[in-house]
Design an enzyme around this catalytic site. Sequence first.
Site, PDB file in Angstrom:
ATOM      1  CD  GLU A 136      -1.027  -0.617   3.659  1.00 25.35           C
ATOM      2  OE1 GLU A 136      -1.985  -1.378   3.422  1.00 25.35           O
ATOM      3  OE2 GLU A 136      -0.728  -0.239   4.791  1.00 25.35           O
ATOM      4  CB  CYS A 160       3.349   7.109   3.352  1.00 28.20           C
ATOM      5  SG  CYS A 160       3.841   5.796   4.452  1.00 28.20           S
ATOM      6  CB  CYS A 167       7.646  -5.888   7.655  1.00 24.73           C
ATOM      7  SG  CYS A 167       9.076  -5.145   8.496  1.00 24.73           S
ATOM      8  CB  CYS A 171       7.443  -4.231  15.465  1.00 25.09           C
ATOM      9  SG  CYS A 171       9.115  -3.747  14.984  1.00 25.09           S
ATOM     10  CB  CYS A 174       3.936  -3.056  13.283  1.00 29.66           C
ATOM     11  SG  CYS A 174       3.922  -2.715  11.510  1.00 29.66           S
ATOM     12  CB  CYS A 402      -0.113   0.811  10.682  1.00 28.40           C
ATOM     13  SG  CYS A 402       0.377   2.421  11.324  1.00 28.40           S
TER      14      CYS A 402
HETATM   15  N1  SAH Z   1      10.295  -0.552   9.064  1.00 32.01           N
HETATM   16  C1  SAH Z   1      10.360   0.891   9.100  1.00 32.01           C
HETATM   17  C2  SAH Z   1       9.116   1.533   8.469  1.00 32.01           C
HETATM   18  C3  SAH Z   1       7.907   1.099   9.211  1.00 32.01           C
HETATM   19  S1  SAH Z   1       6.408   1.977   9.284  1.00 32.01           S
HETATM   20  C4  SAH Z   1      10.494   1.346  10.527  1.00 32.01           C
HETATM   21  O1  SAH Z   1      10.353   0.521  11.426  1.00 32.01           O
HETATM   22  O2  SAH Z   1      10.771   2.517  10.763  1.00 32.01           O
HETATM   23  C5  SAH Z   1       6.699   3.561   9.884  1.00 32.01           C
HETATM   24  C6  SAH Z   1       6.421   3.804  11.358  1.00 32.01           C
HETATM   25  O3  SAH Z   1       5.122   3.383  11.785  1.00 32.01           O
HETATM   26  C7  SAH Z   1       7.424   3.100  12.253  1.00 32.01           C
HETATM   27  O4  SAH Z   1       7.925   4.024  13.188  1.00 32.01           O
HETATM   28  C8  SAH Z   1       6.560   2.067  12.928  1.00 32.01           C
HETATM   29  O5  SAH Z   1       7.126   1.653  14.137  1.00 32.01           O
HETATM   30  C9  SAH Z   1       5.252   2.789  13.062  1.00 32.01           C
HETATM   31  N2  SAH Z   1       4.115   1.924  13.374  1.00 32.01           N
HETATM   32  C10 SAH Z   1       3.937   0.641  13.017  1.00 32.01           C
HETATM   33  N3  SAH Z   1       2.770   0.176  13.498  1.00 32.01           N
HETATM   34  C11 SAH Z   1       2.192   1.186  14.178  1.00 32.01           C
HETATM   35  C12 SAH Z   1       0.982   1.318  14.908  1.00 32.01           C
HETATM   36  N4  SAH Z   1       0.140   0.301  15.025  1.00 32.01           N
HETATM   37  N5  SAH Z   1       0.712   2.516  15.469  1.00 32.01           N
HETATM   38  C13 SAH Z   1       1.579   3.555  15.333  1.00 32.01           C
HETATM   39  N6  SAH Z   1       2.732   3.486  14.667  1.00 32.01           N
HETATM   40  C14 SAH Z   1       3.058   2.312  14.096  1.00 32.01           C
END
Ligand code: SAH
Length: 412
Positions: A136, A160, A167, A171, A174, A402
């Site tokens: 996306e 974005c 991924c 985490c 996420c 996300c």
């Molecule tokens: N892999 C990269 C890009 C990921 S997405 C990274 O980790 O930076 C970009 C941001 O969204 C990251 O900071 C990630 O931690 C955050 N993110 C992921 N899931 C989320 C959620 N459920 N709520 C808020 N931020 C989130």
Amino acid sequence: MTTQPNATGDGLRPDEISAYSALEDRVRAGATMPLTMAAPRRGKPPRHWLDLTRDERRDAVRALGLPAFRADQISRHVFEHLDLDPSGWTDLPFADRTRVAEAFLPSLLTSVRPLSCDGGTTLKTLWRLFDGSLIESVLMRYGVPGIRASGSGRNRATLCISSQAGCGMACPFCATGQGGLQRNLSAAEILAQVVAGARSLRDGEIPGGPGRVNNIVFMGMGEPMANYKAIMATIRTLTAAAPHGLGISARGITVSTVGLVPRINQLATEGLPVTLAVSLHAPDDELRDELCPINTRWNVAELVDAAHGYFVATKRRVSIEYALIRDVNDQVERADLLGDVLRRHGGHGWVHVNLIPLNPTPGSKWTASRRRDEAAFVAALERRGVAVTVRDTRGREIDGACGQLAASVGAE
Ligand code: SAH
């Protein structure tokens, strides 16, 4: 989810690969998802004009039996006119259009589901790739007169984009991390997201009149640093001047990483003033091991050191991303510790903290912080002299950036 620790990850050395598989074993014992550093081997997307460097484009055109000047002509259509369909390129002989289309412009992205909110100024598109993988991208336009949801300030647009399908970083908060890694995207698959977003803006499909993409953030699906070669090729083409690229300023590009320290160090040597964002989410190793399993490989101190080193090398202020999760990482003591950790590595001025209210994923036990805890967290950082902002929550109702849209469609 199967992992293939023996697969050759993009740009990974054999010792890194074995370190990762050992790490995967450890994480597998405790975490819901294993860390996956090396992308599974899968069919590659077909080669596309957007994959090629300027030299490669000339060679490719010659290999097709066309004169070299056709390369610049094709690039003008692609990068200046954002047109990936040669059927209407009247400056190319009719027979050559089909050959060029077949050789260089296979269809890479099919829009599955566009969703918009914030008065039409946030547009999220779910794309299907050639092998059925889903990714996306989200276009966010700010400062559109008459549309309050677009915020105040100057009229600008941020796109974005995704760098991987899925991924491997696992985490637990996420949605993308919980779905595992399908594969790396090619440079063309990443760039095609930008071309599509730029077209929507140019063609006036977003309220606010025809516009341009000002900022690109690698904050969609995937860990960009785990697909290093492709994101570097992407950035070089994004920043190349027309007609050889999209002419987007490197300063307007943000690479966001969960903390692949060797790649942060490598990015610092590329001589490109892109912004680095580091997804920290906890200032202490005990909690960060849980929130970002990669922390068991490169810990907070190593990561913050690398981030500071990036600032020293590029003079670009680093952005620290911190998702505020209620009663998990939002205590004032953690804000104090975060301030100390950041100041210990280089004093003031090199860093900026971006707090993100957690966007709860379906079935997650975690949710966003209370307002008062968020305010206390901000105040504690400010007391320590750390620059801090709370990110707006654009696109909340369409599951922002996300990975939730792909997750929900994938489950259908
Ligand atoms: N892999 C990269 C890009 C990921 S997405 C990274 O980790 O930076 C970009 C941001 O969204 C990251 O900071 C990630 O931690 C955050 N993110 C992921 N899931 C989320 C959620 N459920 N709520 C808020 N931020 C989130």
